[in-house]
Structures are given as C-alpha cells and as structure tokens.
Design an enzyme around this catalytic site. Structure first.
Site, PDB file in Angstrom:
ATOM      1  N   SER A   1       0.837  -1.197   0.000  1.00  0.00           N
ATOM      2  CA  SER A   1       0.000   0.000   0.000  1.00  0.00           C
ATOM      3  C   SER A   1       0.876   1.253   0.000  1.00  0.00           C
ATOM      4  O   SER A   1       2.087   1.192   0.192  1.00  0.00           O
ATOM      5  CB  SER A   1      -0.904   0.005   1.244  1.00  0.00           C
ATOM      6  OG  SER A   1      -0.129  -0.080   2.425  1.00  0.00           O
ATOM      7  N   ASP A   2       0.225   2.381  -0.223  1.00  0.00           N
ATOM      8  CA  ASP A   2       0.920   3.666  -0.149  1.00  0.00           C
ATOM      9  C   ASP A   2      -0.107   4.747   0.150  1.00  0.00           C
ATOM     10  O   ASP A   2      -1.320   4.543  -0.056  1.00  0.00           O
ATOM     11  CB  ASP A   2       1.648   3.980  -1.455  1.00  0.00           C
ATOM     12  CG  ASP A   2       2.651   5.110  -1.272  1.00  0.00           C
ATOM     13  OD1 ASP A   2       3.704   4.854  -0.648  1.00  0.00           O
ATOM     14  OD2 ASP A   2       2.377   6.240  -1.702  1.00  0.00           O
ATOM     15  N   GLN A   3       0.378   5.872   0.643  1.00  0.00           N
ATOM     16  CA  GLN A   3      -0.518   6.985   0.951  1.00  0.00           C
ATOM     17  C   GLN A   3       0.226   8.307   0.827  1.00  0.00           C
ATOM     18  O   GLN A   3       1.399   8.408   1.181  1.00  0.00           O
ATOM     19  CB  GLN A   3      -1.088   6.846   2.366  1.00  0.00           C
ATOM     20  CG  GLN A   3      -2.025   7.993   2.762  1.00  0.00           C
ATOM     21  CD  GLN A   3      -2.692   7.761   4.103  1.00  0.00           C
ATOM     22  OE1 GLN A   3      -3.632   6.985   4.209  1.00  0.00           O
ATOM     23  NE2 GLN A   3      -2.203   8.413   5.135  1.00  0.00           N
TER      24      GLN A   3
END
Length: 227
Positions: free
Chosen positions: A118-120
C-alpha cells in the site's frame, strides 16, 4: 480477537506501518511482514491517485523479487552444521540466516499467499505531500491543516503469489480540521510519529483526533476474487 483459523491462504504484509499491522491483527489474521527497498522519490506521477497505485505496485514487485531470491538461495544452499547449546543439528544456510522463517515457502507452497502492499500521500491545495523532510516542514504542514482542509489518497495492491493475479485500487479521504493549538503541534513534533507519515498527518493520533471536524470518504474499490 482470535486468529482467523478458517483462512485458506497465507498473508504477507508489505509494509512496516504499525497502523496497517494493527488492522490485520484486529481482524484476526496471522501474517508476516516484509518491506520493499525502493526509492520512492524516483517514482513520480502528477495525479496522487496514479502515484499511490504505482508506488504500491513497485513495492509488490520489489518484495516478489526478494522472495524469489530467498527461494533460490534456499534451493542452492549447501547443508550447514549449526552448533547451539551443545546440540548438533543440520540445516540450510538460508534457514539459519532467516532465523527460522521459511519465507521462500510463501512462493513454492501449494497454499495461496496474498501479498498486500500500500501507499498513501496527503494532498493540500492541490499539492502532493509525502513524508516531511524535517521537523520544520512537519510543523508547517500541521499549521497549514489547522482550521483548514486536506485529503489523504491511499492505495492497496493485493497480489496472489500462486496465480500471479493482482489488483490495486485507491481511496480518497477529505478531512476538515478545527484550529490546532500551537502547543499540540509542538507535542506532535516532539513525539515524532508525524515525521514518519505522509504529509505529517495521521488523523487517528490521539493528539490530532480531537481537532478533526469532518471526514468524507471517496472509494474507488471494485473487489474481485483473488483466490
């Protein structure tokens, strides 16, 4: 919560995030953690939705490459004699190096394994914000949010290591803030967590949460079977 013993698959969490570990653990899943050694600054996209998707994919690719390397090392390793506590036993060098974690099995096992990456990022006034580079930048980020508005754009990428099928999607959260007192901002800087997260923002932090006015969630998820 008890572990989900009915799961027909293994899970690798491709993130060092404490929050993401907590989510999986609270859902009752058992998993191992692996991190991706990539230079995120070398991957650029103008749109935040595209950026987080590409970064999550890159993390998945890096971890899959790492798993394949470990698997090959386990196959090629010569038996090694290990002496511990006056006990003589035979094991592979790769197993000794992995301290008993048969990570390579996550590729060669018949049981499906899901790799989750994931990434944000944070978006403020149309500008993408990643992890602050200094305390001064983190302080300015938080001052900007005070009494204002920001958005987080996050992605989740799931890969079935048995079939090779993968799927990634993003979500966007619009956040409106009350005024955040300077003393709270200084406490956050001193505590340090905000220095390690995108945009210096983690709304579930107990010091930040009381100053969150409204939260609106936009989803783009279209789940499909992975196993």
């Amino acid at each position: 919560m008890e572990a989900n013993s009915s799961s027909s698959f293994k899970i690798i969490l491709g993130s060092a995030s404490v929050a993401r570990r907590k989510i999986l653990a609270e859902m009752g899943y058992e998993f191992i953690v692996m991190t991706a050694d990539i230079d995120e600054k070398c991957i650029r996209k103008e749109k935040p939705e595209e950026l987080v998707l590409v970064l999550a994919q890159a993390k998945a690719d890096a971890i899959i490459s790492k798993l394949q390397t470990i698997n090959n090392q386990e196959k090629d390793a010569e038996p090694t004699i290990v002496i511990a506590a006056d006990t003589l036993m035979e094991t592979s060098q790769a197993e000794a190096n992995s301290q008993g974690l048969p990570v390579g099995d996550y590729i060669k096992d018949d049981e499906p394994t899901l790799l989750i990456t994931s990434d944000q990022v944070v978006v403020y006034e149309g500008v993408i914000r990643e992890k602050p580079s200094s305390k001064e930048e983190a302080r300015q980020f938080l001052k900007d949010y005070s009494g204002g508005h920001a958005a987080t754009v996050g992605s989740v990428h799931v890969t079935n290591l048995k079939t090779g099928f993968s799927k990634g999607e993003w979500d966007r959260v619009e956040i409106y803030f009350h005024e955040i007192p300077d003393e709270i901002i200084e406490k956050l800087i001193e505590e340090g967590t905000v220095l390690k997260v995108a945009g210096g923002l983690i709304i579930e932090h107990p010091l930040i949460l009381p100053f969150v006015k409204e939260v609106f969630l936009v989803l783009s998820f279209h789940p499909k079977p992975l196993v």
